[in-house]
Design a protein around this motif. Structure first.
Motif, PDB file in Angstrom:
ATOM      1  N   PRO A 181      26.711  47.281 148.094  1.00  0.00           N
ATOM      2  CA  PRO A 181      28.152  47.058 147.955  1.00  0.00           C
ATOM      3  C   PRO A 181      28.745  47.992 146.903  1.00  0.00           C
ATOM      4  O   PRO A 181      28.115  48.263 145.874  1.00  0.00           O
ATOM      5  CB  PRO A 181      28.238  45.589 147.510  1.00  0.00           C
ATOM      6  N   LYS A 182      29.919  48.491 147.181  1.00  0.00           N
ATOM      7  CA  LYS A 182      30.569  49.429 146.270  1.00  0.00           C
ATOM      8  C   LYS A 182      31.189  48.688 145.098  1.00  0.00           C
ATOM      9  O   LYS A 182      31.871  47.680 145.268  1.00  0.00           O
ATOM     10  CB  LYS A 182      31.641  50.215 147.016  1.00  0.00           C
ATOM     11  N   ARG A 183      30.944  49.193 143.890  1.00  0.00           N
ATOM     12  CA  ARG A 183      31.541  48.593 142.692  1.00  0.00           C
ATOM     13  C   ARG A 183      32.925  49.177 142.464  1.00  0.00           C
ATOM     14  O   ARG A 183      33.150  50.380 142.640  1.00  0.00           O
ATOM     15  CB  ARG A 183      30.676  48.858 141.457  1.00  0.00           C
ATOM     16  N   SER A 184      33.844  48.340 142.020  1.00  0.00           N
ATOM     17  CA  SER A 184      35.183  48.812 141.674  1.00  0.00           C
ATOM     18  C   SER A 184      35.134  49.537 140.332  1.00  0.00           C
ATOM     19  O   SER A 184      34.163  49.435 139.578  1.00  0.00           O
ATOM     20  CB  SER A 184      36.149  47.629 141.586  1.00  0.00           C
ATOM     21  N   LEU A 229      33.278  50.042 134.680  1.00  0.00           N
ATOM     22  CA  LEU A 229      33.605  50.143 133.258  1.00  0.00           C
ATOM     23  C   LEU A 229      32.998  48.988 132.472  1.00  0.00           C
ATOM     24  O   LEU A 229      32.446  49.176 131.377  1.00  0.00           O
ATOM     25  CB  LEU A 229      35.123  50.176 133.072  1.00  0.00           C
ATOM     26  N   LYS A 230      33.092  47.800 133.033  1.00  0.00           N
ATOM     27  CA  LYS A 230      32.526  46.627 132.366  1.00  0.00           C
ATOM     28  C   LYS A 230      31.004  46.712 132.298  1.00  0.00           C
ATOM     29  O   LYS A 230      30.397  46.453 131.245  1.00  0.00           O
ATOM     30  CB  LYS A 230      32.948  45.354 133.099  1.00  0.00           C
ATOM     31  N   ASP A 231      30.375  47.088 133.400  1.00  0.00           N
ATOM     32  CA  ASP A 231      28.915  47.133 133.453  1.00  0.00           C
ATOM     33  C   ASP A 231      28.343  48.237 132.573  1.00  0.00           C
ATOM     34  O   ASP A 231      27.216  48.123 132.086  1.00  0.00           O
ATOM     35  CB  ASP A 231      28.448  47.333 134.898  1.00  0.00           C
ATOM     36  N   LEU A 232      29.115  49.302 132.358  1.00  0.00           N
ATOM     37  CA  LEU A 232      28.624  50.423 131.550  1.00  0.00           C
ATOM     38  C   LEU A 232      28.955  50.275 130.067  1.00  0.00           C
ATOM     39  O   LEU A 232      28.491  51.068 129.250  1.00  0.00           O
ATOM     40  CB  LEU A 232      29.211  51.736 132.064  1.00  0.00           C
ATOM     41  N   GLU A 233      29.755  49.279 129.707  1.00  0.00           N
ATOM     42  CA  GLU A 233      30.203  49.176 128.309  1.00  0.00           C
ATOM     43  C   GLU A 233      29.032  48.998 127.347  1.00  0.00           C
ATOM     44  O   GLU A 233      29.041  49.538 126.236  1.00  0.00           O
ATOM     45  CB  GLU A 233      31.205  48.036 128.134  1.00  0.00           C
ATOM     46  N   PRO A 273      37.039  56.824 136.985  1.00  0.00           N
ATOM     47  CA  PRO A 273      36.257  56.907 135.744  1.00  0.00           C
ATOM     48  C   PRO A 273      34.864  57.482 135.969  1.00  0.00           C
ATOM     49  O   PRO A 273      34.353  58.234 135.134  1.00  0.00           O
ATOM     50  CB  PRO A 273      36.183  55.451 135.270  1.00  0.00           C
ATOM     51  N   LEU A 274      34.234  57.152 137.079  1.00  0.00           N
ATOM     52  CA  LEU A 274      32.891  57.641 137.347  1.00  0.00           C
ATOM     53  C   LEU A 274      32.901  59.151 137.571  1.00  0.00           C
ATOM     54  O   LEU A 274      32.015  59.869 137.077  1.00  0.00           O
ATOM     55  CB  LEU A 274      32.296  56.928 138.564  1.00  0.00           C
ATOM     56  N   HIS A 275      33.868  59.651 138.301  1.00  0.00           N
ATOM     57  CA  HIS A 275      33.997  61.095 138.473  1.00  0.00           C
ATOM     58  C   HIS A 275      34.258  61.772 137.132  1.00  0.00           C
ATOM     59  O   HIS A 275      33.759  62.884 136.875  1.00  0.00           O
ATOM     60  CB  HIS A 275      35.124  61.431 139.452  1.00  0.00           C
ATOM     61  N   ALA A 296      24.727  55.289 135.035  1.00  0.00           N
ATOM     62  CA  ALA A 296      25.510  55.067 136.250  1.00  0.00           C
ATOM     63  C   ALA A 296      24.666  55.310 137.499  1.00  0.00           C
ATOM     64  O   ALA A 296      24.819  54.611 138.509  1.00  0.00           O
ATOM     65  CB  ALA A 296      26.732  55.975 136.257  1.00  0.00           C
ATOM     66  N   LEU A 297      23.770  56.282 137.436  1.00  0.00           N
ATOM     67  CA  LEU A 297      22.885  56.542 138.576  1.00  0.00           C
ATOM     68  C   LEU A 297      21.952  55.372 138.850  1.00  0.00           C
ATOM     69  O   LEU A 297      21.573  55.128 139.997  1.00  0.00           O
ATOM     70  CB  LEU A 297      22.072  57.808 138.325  1.00  0.00           C
ATOM     71  N   GLU A 298      21.568  54.663 137.807  1.00  0.00           N
ATOM     72  CA  GLU A 298      20.736  53.479 137.991  1.00  0.00           C
ATOM     73  C   GLU A 298      21.560  52.293 138.478  1.00  0.00           C
ATOM     74  O   GLU A 298      21.112  51.507 139.312  1.00  0.00           O
ATOM     75  CB  GLU A 298      20.038  53.118 136.674  1.00  0.00           C
TER      76      GLU A 298
END
Length: 323
Positions: free
Chosen positions: A6-9, A14-18, A153-155, A208-210
């Motif tokens: 599933p694609k993350r918004s 942003l929340k998961d990478l904080e 943000p990911l780009h 992010a790749l993980e």
């Protein structure tokens, strides 16, 4: 076997990478060493310019720099000058709160040193026409800056992982080509900052790749295939870019060998498995693009060698910016 996920918004990413941002910010603050821009400027070279103080007008023979060093330093400075626009872009994407916001402000404050020290050096050394430099700054900054990656943000994380390394390479190669040891030492310090910023974003991209491998792979592919430096809109950029490329400071070969490949290899992008259909497609497209870019770089190398031979110059490519 390919995996569909599933694609993350953007908000979820942003929340998961904080947590990673906070960890990398703390690591950055531990290894960063404060430095003072004024200590790298040869103030003893300075004297009044013409104008209200009645000093000496600028003339080209006053510059201590090689031609490629002068052109490259102006491009580097005008790029750094647009910091307010860059801050706006990343603050809008990453936010001003929590670890993301702390990093945005820390990065901006550190980057501000670069335009300070570059401009002070250029003026104290009479390395460039101060009137032309100021007019170019006004034109460039009044034009603003709009990121090619403001939609994601990911780009943006993927872009800056490469762009910070490209900037580091540009500063180091400029220093090695400029003909002034004082300038070389100054740019080595600036490049060290850029390297630390690259490490922050590269480690964030690894996370992010993980976390979202397909989305991250797509972002990397799209960023690399459309990559351009943030100063592309400045006045006279195309002509300056040609001079910088011929001088070996930054060109297709440098971009391919010294910017793209080190990041991609460190992240093992082309060897990464467990991707879904979208990630596999992006990985394949990236491989094709890298091969085409290498071929373009080889043709550029041949044309450059022929041009420099006609002009009676050696290749004199600066040593790889590994330190």
């Amino acid at each position: 076997m390919s995996l569909a996920r599933p694609k993350r918004s953007d908000a979820e990413l942003l929340k998961d990478l904080e947590e990673v941002v906070e960890r990398e910010l703390n690591r950055h603050l531990r290894v960063f060493r404060e430095w003072m821009p004024h200590e790298y400027v040869p103030w003893s070279r300075g004297r009044d310019f013409d104008g209200p103080l009645g000093g000496q007008p600028w003339s080209p023979e006053q510059s201590p720099l090689t031609e490629v060093g002068r052109v490259s330093l102006v491009v580097n400075l005008l790029t750094e000058d647009n910091l307010p626009s860059y801050h706006h872009e990343i603050a809008t994407l990453f936010g001003r709160d929590g670890a993301w916001g702390t990093w945005v402000h820390q990065w901006t404050a550190e980057e501000a040193r670069h335009s300070m020290v570059l401009r002070d050096y250029l003026l104290a050394s009479r390395a460039v026409d101060p009137v032309a430099l100021e007019r170019a700054r006004m034109t460039h900054m009044c034009g603003g800056f709009v990121s090619d990656n403001q939609h994601s943000p990911l780009h943006t994380v993927a872009y800056v992982a490469f762009q910070e390394l490209a900037t580091r390479i540009s500063h180091r190669n400029t220093g090695r080509s400029c003909g002034d040891p004082v300038c070389d030492r100054m740019l080595a310090q600036v490049a060290n900052d850029e390297n630390l910023h690259m490490l922050f974003y590269r480690n964030l991209l690894a996370a992010a790749l993980e976390l979202a491998p397909d989305q991250a792979m797509q972002a990397i592919n799209e960023v690399v295939c459309a990559f351009r430096m943030p100063g592309h809109g400045m006045p006279g950029f195309e002509r300056a870019a040609v001079e910088i490329a011929l001088g070996g400071v930054y060109n297709l070969r440098v971009y391919h060998d010294d910017v793209l490949l080190p990041v991609l290899r460190h992240l093992k992008v082309m060897e990464r498995g467990g991707l879904g259909p979208d990630g596999l497609k992006a990985q394949e497209e990236l491989g094709v693009h890298l091969a085409e870019l290498d071929a373009h770089a080889a043709r550029f190398d041949e044309r450059r060698a022929a041009f420099l031979a006609r002009r009676g110059e050696g290749l004199n490519r600066p040593a790889r910016a590994s330190g």
